[in-house]
Design a protein around this motif. Structure first.
Motif, PDB file in Angstrom:
ATOM      1  N   ALA A  62      -2.565   5.637  -2.408  1.00  0.00           N
ATOM      2  CA  ALA A  62      -3.507   4.516  -2.300  1.00  0.00           C
ATOM      3  C   ALA A  62      -4.899   5.003  -2.667  1.00  0.00           C
ATOM      4  O   ALA A  62      -5.191   6.201  -2.607  1.00  0.00           O
ATOM      5  N   VAL A  63      -5.758   4.062  -3.026  1.00  0.00           N
ATOM      6  CA  VAL A  63      -7.148   4.388  -3.331  1.00  0.00           C
ATOM      7  C   VAL A  63      -8.018   3.365  -2.613  1.00  0.00           C
ATOM      8  O   VAL A  63      -7.733   2.170  -2.608  1.00  0.00           O
ATOM      9  N   MET A  64      -9.086   3.850  -1.966  1.00  0.00           N
ATOM     10  CA  MET A  64      -9.969   2.978  -1.193  1.00  0.00           C
ATOM     11  C   MET A  64     -11.414   3.394  -1.426  1.00  0.00           C
ATOM     12  O   MET A  64     -11.725   4.589  -1.481  1.00  0.00           O
ATOM     13  N   GLY A  65     -12.298   2.410  -1.569  1.00  0.00           N
ATOM     14  CA  GLY A  65     -13.705   2.711  -1.770  1.00  0.00           C
ATOM     15  C   GLY A  65     -14.589   1.633  -1.191  1.00  0.00           C
ATOM     16  O   GLY A  65     -14.132   0.525  -0.893  1.00  0.00           O
ATOM     17  N   TYR A  66     -15.863   1.960  -1.012  1.00  0.00           N
ATOM     18  CA  TYR A  66     -16.828   0.976  -0.532  1.00  0.00           C
ATOM     19  C   TYR A  66     -17.905   0.754  -1.589  1.00  0.00           C
ATOM     20  O   TYR A  66     -18.244   1.660  -2.344  1.00  0.00           O
ATOM     21  N   SER A  67     -18.404  -0.483  -1.679  1.00  0.00           N
ATOM     22  CA  SER A  67     -19.436  -0.861  -2.634  1.00  0.00           C
ATOM     23  C   SER A  67     -18.983  -0.516  -4.057  1.00  0.00           C
ATOM     24  O   SER A  67     -17.952  -0.995  -4.499  1.00  0.00           O
ATOM     25  N   ALA A  68     -19.741   0.324  -4.775  1.00  0.00           N
ATOM     26  CA  ALA A  68     -19.323   0.702  -6.129  1.00  0.00           C
ATOM     27  C   ALA A  68     -17.955   1.369  -6.119  1.00  0.00           C
ATOM     28  O   ALA A  68     -17.158   1.209  -7.052  1.00  0.00           O
TER      29      ALA A  68
ATOM     30  N   HIS B 286      -0.317   2.664  -5.917  1.00  0.00           N
ATOM     31  CA  HIS B 286       0.383   1.407  -5.645  1.00  0.00           C
ATOM     32  C   HIS B 286      -0.479   0.422  -4.868  1.00  0.00           C
ATOM     33  O   HIS B 286      -0.344  -0.788  -5.025  1.00  0.00           O
ATOM     34  N   SER B 287      -1.371   0.917  -4.024  1.00  0.00           N
ATOM     35  CA  SER B 287      -2.191   0.031  -3.203  1.00  0.00           C
ATOM     36  C   SER B 287      -3.649   0.446  -3.285  1.00  0.00           C
ATOM     37  O   SER B 287      -3.968   1.618  -3.489  1.00  0.00           O
ATOM     38  N   ALA B 288      -4.533  -0.547  -3.120  1.00  0.00           N
ATOM     39  CA  ALA B 288      -5.976  -0.291  -3.209  1.00  0.00           C
ATOM     40  C   ALA B 288      -6.714  -1.165  -2.215  1.00  0.00           C
ATOM     41  O   ALA B 288      -6.329  -2.314  -1.968  1.00  0.00           O
ATOM     42  N   VAL B 289      -7.794  -0.605  -1.665  1.00  0.00           N
ATOM     43  CA  VAL B 289      -8.666  -1.343  -0.749  1.00  0.00           C
ATOM     44  C   VAL B 289     -10.083  -1.281  -1.293  1.00  0.00           C
ATOM     45  O   VAL B 289     -10.604  -0.199  -1.586  1.00  0.00           O
TER      46      VAL B 289
END
Length: 405
Positions: free
Chosen positions: A242-248, A265-268
């Motif tokens: 999975a990959v997750m980030g805030y703002s940019a 497969h999944s992203a936040v």
């Protein structure tokens, strides 16, 4: 004294108070001719106002986590505009901590302690040649005998711009939040990997491969997964990533998964946006089209099997509206949902509040630990496909509106 520490903020506030008292006390007591008295008063005022501005800037930095350390602020952390030498093997940290890598393999990384149970490694991407830092947190189960034949799912964590991967283990406290959720059996025991994303100073790369510049896309979607898979017991299949980030970083998380569904497969996206705003991208029509998730999804004949969680605050400009417009472009097997909060702006306090729900969602949409003895197999996670328009509400208070940052 750390840049973001309470002690440093208290110190400069105390200095401001002392200077204000001095201005009042010395205003009519400066000796000398009229020009000297006026010059002295002007100097005191300018010094007082400079410290007042410093207090405001430090408060803003502590609130929004633009820079996590003096090295981040001064660009001395070795990851700004740093291309590795062609043909070189990855250079890594000095102290290797044994027992982390898969059996029978040679680790591509070595790690040093960072803080708490977080490890740090510095590497050069084999393909991008970018040098960057990786901050890694391993779940308690990683070291337990019952899990020694297991490979673990991974969440790659992206900061904002400007920003630092250290924010994930600082203001956002993601390791402590995940540890508590694992202990209560609400989430998988994920490996967390926060990575350097910014390679052009204050200018945003947009997580793209810039012509004749940093290959940020390759670093994030190819090099980082390769380095982690060749250093830790990390599951290699996309359904475990999975990959997750805030703002940019939230924009980047969505952009990366749409472009690389064979990796993630999944992203936040926590308060991300839909269209690129990097100066390297917006003025290049081809790059702009290639890095617009909405356009890419709209033009796909068949969308990939990816899962998206798009989070935003109803008081943070268009973040929720952007999330809903992107979800409207999804078609099976791609699916997604929103997470909304009623109050709060564009800051780490809001994103920290979103994290527990986001981590639980990732558990439902990412495969868990898998046996390595028989080879790591792609096992779909036991999640249901929610409606495109379904929303997860983290708060129920009535919304109010505000201009975006």
């Amino acid at each position: 004294m750390d840049l973001t520490s309470g002690a440093f903020f208290a110190l400069i506030v105390a200095v401001l108070v002392v200077l204000t008292v001095l201005v009042l006390a010395l205003w009519n007591r400066i000796p000398g001719p009229k020009a000297v008295r006026h010059g002295g008063r002007l100097g005191l005022l300018l010094l007082n106002q400079a410290v007042a501005v410093l207090v405001a800037l430090v408060w803003l930095n502590n609130t929004y986590a633009f820079y996590e350390s003096w090295d981040d602020l001064l660009g001395n952390n070795g990851n700004q505009v740093a291309l590795g030498p062609d043909g070189a093997t990855p250079k890594v940290g000095a102290a290797a901590l044994g027992g982390l890598q898969p059996k029978g393999t040679r680790s591509a990384l070595s790690f040093d302690p960072y803080k708490r149970d977080v490890l740090i490694s510095t590497a050069v991407g084999p393909s991008s040649r970018l040098r960057g830092e990786l901050y890694v947190w391993l779940p308690p189960q990683y070291h337990e005998a019952a899990y020694q034949d297991k490979a673990f799912p991974v969440i790659e964590l992206l900061p904002g711009q400007p920003g630092s991967p250290r924010t994930w283990f600082g203001a956002l406290d993601v390791d402590r939040k995940l540890s508590g959720l694992i202990a209560s059996q609400q989430t998988h025991p994920f490996i967390l990997v926060a990575v350097t994303m910014n390679y052009t100073g204050i200018k945003d790369t947009g997580c793209t491969n810039i012509p004749n510049g940093p290959q940020a896309d390759t670093w994030l979607a190819k090099d980082v997964p390769w380095l982690i898979k060749h250093s830790l017991r990390a599951a290699p299949d996309a359904r475990h990533w999975a990959v997750m980030g805030y703002s940019a970083g939230g924009y980047c998380a969505v952009n990366l998964i749409v472009k690389h569904p064979s990796v993630f497969h999944s992203a936040v996206s926590l308060s991300g946006y839909n269209t690129p705003d990097s100066p390297f991208v917006v003025h290049n029509p081809a790059l702009r089209a290639a890095n617009s998730p909405v356009l890419r999804l709209r033009r796909m004949a068949a969308q990939p099997d990816i899962a998206l969680l798009l989070a935003g605050s109803l008081q943070d400009g268009r973040t929720v509206a952007d999330a809903r417009s992107l979800l409207a472009e999804l078609s099976r097997p791609a699916h997604g949902t929103t997470l909304t909060v009623a109050h709060g702006g564009h800051n780490t306090a809001v994103w920290a509040a979103m994290l527990p729900t986001a981590l639980e969602w990732l558990t439902k949409n990412t495969a868990g630990p898998v046996h390595t003895a028989r080879g790591i197999r792609a096992v779909p996670p036991p999640h249901r496909h929610p409606s495109r328009k379904e929303e997860v509400h983290a708060a129920t208070a009535a919304p109010s509106t505000a201009a975006r940052r």
